[in-house]
Motif scaffolding. Structure first.
Motif, PDB file in Angstrom:
ATOM      1  N   PHE A 194      59.893  21.768 149.649  1.00 59.56           N
ATOM      2  CA  PHE A 194      58.941  20.979 148.867  1.00 59.56           C
ATOM      3  C   PHE A 194      58.355  21.809 147.723  1.00 59.56           C
ATOM      4  N   LEU A 195      57.916  23.035 148.028  1.00 61.01           N
ATOM      5  CA  LEU A 195      57.323  23.866 146.980  1.00 61.01           C
ATOM      6  C   LEU A 195      58.334  24.180 145.882  1.00 61.01           C
ATOM      7  N   HIS A 196      59.599  24.320 146.250  1.00 62.18           N
ATOM      8  CA  HIS A 196      60.629  24.566 145.253  1.00 62.18           C
ATOM      9  C   HIS A 196      60.864  23.344 144.367  1.00 62.18           C
ATOM     10  N   GLU A 197      60.953  22.160 144.985  1.00 57.55           N
ATOM     11  CA  GLU A 197      61.308  20.955 144.236  1.00 57.55           C
ATOM     12  C   GLU A 197      60.146  20.396 143.422  1.00 57.55           C
ATOM     13  N   TYR A 198      58.915  20.607 143.884  1.00 59.12           N
ATOM     14  CA  TYR A 198      57.773  19.951 143.231  1.00 59.12           C
ATOM     15  C   TYR A 198      56.768  20.932 142.628  1.00 59.12           C
ATOM     16  N   ARG A 199      57.118  22.193 142.531  1.00 55.71           N
ATOM     17  CA  ARG A 199      56.151  23.175 142.035  1.00 55.71           C
ATOM     18  C   ARG A 199      55.611  22.804 140.658  1.00 55.71           C
ATOM     19  N   GLY A 200      56.449  22.236 139.816  1.00 52.86           N
ATOM     20  CA  GLY A 200      56.006  21.856 138.478  1.00 52.86           C
ATOM     21  C   GLY A 200      55.026  20.703 138.461  1.00 52.86           C
ATOM     22  N   ASN A 201      54.897  19.986 139.576  1.00 53.31           N
ATOM     23  CA  ASN A 201      53.969  18.853 139.662  1.00 53.31           C
ATOM     24  C   ASN A 201      52.656  19.213 140.334  1.00 53.31           C
ATOM     25  N   LEU A 202      52.571  20.427 140.884  1.00 58.41           N
ATOM     26  CA  LEU A 202      51.404  20.787 141.680  1.00 58.41           C
ATOM     27  C   LEU A 202      50.166  21.001 140.819  1.00 58.41           C
ATOM     28  N   HIS A 203      49.049  20.457 141.300  1.00 56.17           N
ATOM     29  CA  HIS A 203      47.731  20.677 140.709  1.00 56.17           C
ATOM     30  C   HIS A 203      46.849  21.277 141.811  1.00 56.17           C
ATOM     31  N   PRO A 204      46.955  22.586 142.048  1.00 58.99           N
ATOM     32  CA  PRO A 204      46.213  23.199 143.159  1.00 58.99           C
ATOM     33  C   PRO A 204      44.716  23.248 142.878  1.00 58.99           C
ATOM     34  N   PHE A 205      43.922  23.178 143.951  1.00 61.57           N
ATOM     35  CA  PHE A 205      42.468  23.294 143.833  1.00 61.57           C
ATOM     36  C   PHE A 205      42.005  24.315 144.861  1.00 61.57           C
ATOM     37  N   GLU A 206      40.785  24.821 144.684  1.00 59.86           N
ATOM     38  CA  GLU A 206      40.272  25.844 145.589  1.00 59.86           C
ATOM     39  C   GLU A 206      39.590  25.228 146.806  1.00 59.86           C
ATOM     40  N   ASN A 207      38.479  24.543 146.597  1.00 56.46           N
ATOM     41  CA  ASN A 207      37.728  23.988 147.729  1.00 56.46           C
ATOM     42  C   ASN A 207      37.598  22.470 147.681  1.00 56.46           C
ATOM     43  N   GLU A 208      37.405  21.892 146.509  1.00 52.36           N
ATOM     44  CA  GLU A 208      37.364  20.440 146.403  1.00 52.36           C
ATOM     45  C   GLU A 208      37.704  20.019 144.988  1.00 52.36           C
ATOM     46  N   TYR A 209      38.146  18.762 144.879  1.00 49.49           N
ATOM     47  CA  TYR A 209      38.586  18.277 143.572  1.00 49.49           C
ATOM     48  C   TYR A 209      38.432  16.758 143.523  1.00 49.49           C
TER      49      TYR A 209
END
Length: 314
Positions: A194-209
């Motif tokens: 999953f991380l390989h296929e969708y890394r370009g779509n990820l919007h990571p957050f730290e604690n809340e978003y």
């Protein structure tokens, strides 16, 4: 979003499709409700048949068996419900988790139905603007790994995930889990793929978003380091999607360890804190592994809690 008015416009416009779905499925697999102005659709991805010991691997077998017997469940296995949620807020359509998909190395034939049930509900995958992942276990991401699905999603689909979760799966620790053989390898493989296929779509957050108006994702940790819950709020109404923070025996026995928990002691602390909060503010709860549609309230029962199923909304 007309597709969420199931049983109204969508069914009127596509009667033949809905009729086939009803004939194929003897029990409901989707359930609508409103949280203020937010549309919510709970979808059953199916069930996972798992060993009974996974509901509390830190307690004596006879204690666990007695509990399951009181719940009218067999002592040696249980059907672990698997729910996902689709939310519409304003112009955004948000899929919260994606179900199991399919893994040829595991025998889990009763789950992996999210995509077909979204389609049966009239949901166009291209209409989904955002995905929120509570964590990267395969029963929460597998639907997005089914062949041909990525091509049907928006190229710029936003996938919201705690940064700690993505980091954990680079080198996951299974030393405190208690899973059947084959599951650690399958979980590791699915997360890395999953991380390989969708890394370009990820919007990571730290604690809340804040994902959308009234839709906030909040990291809790415990079950996995980046495990998160989703809080909905609109016009004075609220609802929490708890992911895997709460499971079937976790009300009466919040200290029992779920076999999939990577830090079971922290997971128990997270569970108690969340259940206390929901009991105090009387906020409804939906969770991945509570019996479909899982909409319920939490009541305090001495030193533990009580699961109060919500009334079915017709």
């Amino acid at each position: 979003m007309p597709a969420l008015t199931l049983g109204r416009k969508a069914s009127q416009e596509n009667n033949s499709h809905d009729e086939r779905t009803r004939l194929d499925e003897p029990v409901p697999s989707r359930y609508e409700l409103k949280v203020g102005d937010i549309d919510v659709l709970v979808i059953s991805d199916g069930v996972l048949t798992l060993p009974g010991e996974m509901l509390g691997h830190n307690v004596a077998p006879d204690v666990r068996a007695a509990c399951l017997d009181e719940m009218f469940l067999p002592p040696d296995y249980f059907e672990w419900a698997l729910n996902v949620v689709l939310v519409r807020s304003g112009s955004q359509t948000i899929l919260i988790d994606a179900g199991l998909g399919s893994d040829p190395n595991l025998n889990l034939p009763k789950a992996g139905r999210t995509i077909e049930r979204l389609e049966a509900a009239g949901i166009d995958l291209a209409s989904v603007t955002d995905v929120v992942l509570t964590h990267l276990h395969m029963d929460h991401i597998g639907g997005l790994l089914v062949a041909g699905i990525k091509e049907r999603l928006r190229p710029h689909l936003r996938i919201h995930l705690a940064a700690a979760e993505a980091e954990f799966w680079e080198s996951p620790d299974f030393s405190h889990t208690s899973m059947p053989a084959g599951f650690p390898d399958a979980l590791r493989s699915a997360a890395r793929r999953f991380l390989h296929e969708y890394r370009g779509n990820l919007h990571p957050f730290e604690n809340e978003y804040d994902v959308a108006p009234g839709v906030m994702v909040q990291r809790t940790g415990g079950h996995t380091p980046g495990h998160s819950v989703v809080r909905l709020a609109s016009k004075g109404n609220r609802l929490t999607f708890a992911g895997d923070a709460v499971f079937q025996v976790g009300f009466e026995h919040p200290g029992w360890f779920n076999g999939f928990e990577h830090d079971p002691e922290e997971a128990a602390r997270v569970r108690v804190k969340l259940l206390r909060e929901l009991a105090a503010n009387r906020e409804p709860l939906v969770a991945t592994h509570l019996s479909f549609p899982s909409v319920c309230h939490v009541a305090v029962d001495g030193d533990a809690f009580r699961w109060v199923p919500g009334p079915w909304e017709y």
